[in-house]
Design a protein around this motif. Structure first.
Motif, PDB file in Angstrom:
ATOM      1  N   THR A   1      -6.549   1.214  -1.999  1.00 38.41           N
ATOM      2  CA  THR A   1      -5.293   1.647  -2.624  1.00 38.41           C
ATOM      3  C   THR A   1      -5.310   1.385  -4.128  1.00 38.41           C
ATOM      4  OG1 THR A   1      -4.047   1.226  -0.596  1.00 38.41           O
ATOM      5  CG2 THR A   1      -2.788   1.339  -2.637  1.00 38.41           C
TER       6      THR A   1
ATOM      7  N   ASN B   1       0.832  -1.206   0.000  1.00 40.77           N
ATOM      8  CA  ASN B   1       0.000   0.000   0.000  1.00 40.77           C
ATOM      9  C   ASN B   1       0.865   1.255   0.000  1.00 40.77           C
ATOM     10  OD1 ASN B   1      -2.940  -0.982   0.388  1.00 40.77           O
ATOM     11  ND2 ASN B   1      -1.818  -2.127   1.945  1.00 40.77           N
TER      12      ASN B   1
ATOM     13  N   LEU C   1      -6.274  -2.610   0.843  1.00 41.72           N
ATOM     14  CA  LEU C   1      -5.662  -2.823  -0.470  1.00 41.72           C
ATOM     15  C   LEU C   1      -6.642  -2.468  -1.583  1.00 41.72           C
ATOM     16  CD1 LEU C   1      -3.197  -3.745  -1.995  1.00 41.72           C
ATOM     17  CD2 LEU C   1      -3.924  -6.113  -1.682  1.00 41.72           C
TER      18      LEU C   1
END
Length: 342
Positions: A96, A69, A93
C-alpha cells in the motif's frame, strides 16, 4: 483562501510511548476515526477543488490504525504524505505504501541507545522497515527523516546524516523540541537572542549534508520579528479523529507546553465538526475567516518578547489574547519557525 492541504489524524493512539511526545500530558481520551466520519470526509473533499495534499499523521501513529490500507487507497488521487515512527510494517502495508504514498516522513531522534531511550524501541527494526520500503518503492516515493533537536541528542546529528545517506533518504527535517514538561524545557537549544552556538552547528550541518547529497530543512534558532503560520500560509487545516476541524497541530488537543520554561495550557479549538457542517462551510465560515486573516496579517500580540509577559494572566493558556483574538497564537513557536512539521 482556498483549501489546498489537509492534515488528517485518523487516530491519536500510538504503539509507542515516547518521552518527548505531546500525548504525555494529555487529559483527552484516545480515539480512532469512525467509518462514518471518514466517509463524510471523502464526500466533502469532493467539494474542495483546489485540495491537492493530504497529510496522514497527527499526534498518533497512523500505521497503528487497523483500516490504514483502506484509508490510503481511497485517498490515492491526492498527493499523500504520511508521518510515522516506522515501527509497523507487514507485506500488505508495504504494498500500500509503495503503491499510493508520495512521501513518508520517519521520526528518528537519535541512534542506538539514544533512540531507544526516547522511543522505547530498537532503531534496527526501523532501519529494517525503511530498507524494505526502499527495496520495493518506485522513484516517485520520497523518503524523509524528521529529527527533533535537544540537548539529549545534539551530538548525534552527524550520525543521523550518515544514516540518512545509507538509507537513501532524500530529506532531513530538523525541528527544535517543543517541551511538554518542566524537565524537557531545560533541554532546549534555541534562545530568544543571539545564538552563536547553533549558528556554528547549523553551518557545519549544512556543509556536511551537502557533501552527502542530502536536502536539509533547518529551524530558526532565535526569536525574530517575522511570524509566519505554515497552516494559514499553505491554506491548510487539521481534522482530528472525531471529525473536528482545528487550525493546526498545536490547537488540536488539550495539553501543556513550556515556552522558554514558562508553563502554558494549550486548549483545543475547533471551528466545527464535519458531521454537522461540511469542511468547505467550516473553512469559509465568518469565524474561521476572521481568524485566518488575523494570523496571516500578524494582527495578534507577540507574547514571548512582551515586556509585560511575566505579570500577564492571559499567557497562561491559549483561550484568548490581549487583542481578544481567539484562540491565542501569541506564544506559538510554530509561527516563529522554531518548531515545525512536514
Amino acid at each position: 483562501m482556498s483549501l489546498k492541504k489537509i492534515y488528517l489524524e485518523i487516530t491519536d493512539e500510538c504503539n509507542l510511548n515516547c518521552i518527548t511526545c505531546y500525548r504525555s500530558n494529555w487529559t483527552d481520551t484516545f480515539f480512532n476515526m469512525s467509518t462514518e466520519i471518514f466517509e463524510n470526509f471523502l464526500k466533502q473533499i469532493e467539494d474542495c477543488p483546489d485540495l491537492k495534499t493530504i497529510v496522514i499523521g497527527g499526534i498518533g501513529e497512523p500505521l497503528y490504525f487497523k483500516n490504514i490500507n483502506n484509508i490510503i487507497e481511497k485517498l490515492k488521487k491526492y498527493e499523500i504524505i504520511l508521518t510515522t515512527n516506522g515501527t509497523i510494517l507487514d507485506e500488505k502495508l508495504l504494498n500500500t505504501l509503495t503503491s499510493y504514498v508520495n512521501k513518508i516522513v520517519f521520526s528518528i531522534d537519535g541512534v542506538n541507545d539514544t533512540f531507544e531511550k526516547i522511543r522505547g524501541f530498537e532503531l534496527d527494526e526501523v532501519i529494517k522497515n525503511i530498507n524494505l520500503i526502499n527495496k520495493n518503492k518506485t522513484k516517485s516515493l520520497k523518503l524523509a527523516v524528521q529529527f527533533v533537536l535537544s540537548k539529549d541528542n545534539e551530538k548525534e546529528i552527524f550520525k543521523i546524516i550518515d544514516l540518512c545517506s545509507l538509507l537513501n533518504i532524500s530529506e532531513l527535517i530538523i525541528s527544535n523540541i517543543l517541551p511538554q514538561s518542566k524537565n524537557d524545557s531545560e533541554k532546549i537549544l534555541y534562545t530568544k537572542h543571539e545564538n552563536k552556538y547553533l549558528k556554528n552547528l547549523f553551518n557545519k550541518i549544512r556543509n556536511y549534508s551537502f557533501l552527502k547529497g542530502l536536502e536539509i530543512k533547518l529551524p530558526n534558532i532565535e526569536i525574530k520579528t517575522e511570524r509566519r503560520c505554515d497552516f494559514i500560509e499553505n491554506d491548510a487545516l487539521f481534522i482530528d479523529s472525531l471529525g473536528n476541524v482545528v487550525p493546526c497541530y498545536r490547537l488540536s488537543h488539550n495539553g501543556k507546553e513550556y515556552v522558554f520554561e514558562r508553563e502554558k495550557d494549550v486548549l483545543k479549538h475547533s471551528f466545527g465538526n464535519i458531521l454537522e457542517k461540511s469542511i468547505k462551510e467550516i473553512y469559509d465560515s465568518k469565524e474561521y475567516t476572521i481568524f485566518k486573516n488575523t494570523i496571516f496579517n500578524n494582527r495578534y500580540p507577540s507574547c514571548i518578547d512582551c515586556d509585560l509577559v511575566d505579570g500577564c494572566d492571559m499567557v497562561k493558556d491559549t483561550e484568548v489574547d490581549c487583542y481578544y483574538v481567539k484562540p491565542s497564537c501569541g506564544d506559538c513557536l510554530w509561527a516563529r519557525n522554531i518548531v515545525f512539521c512536514p
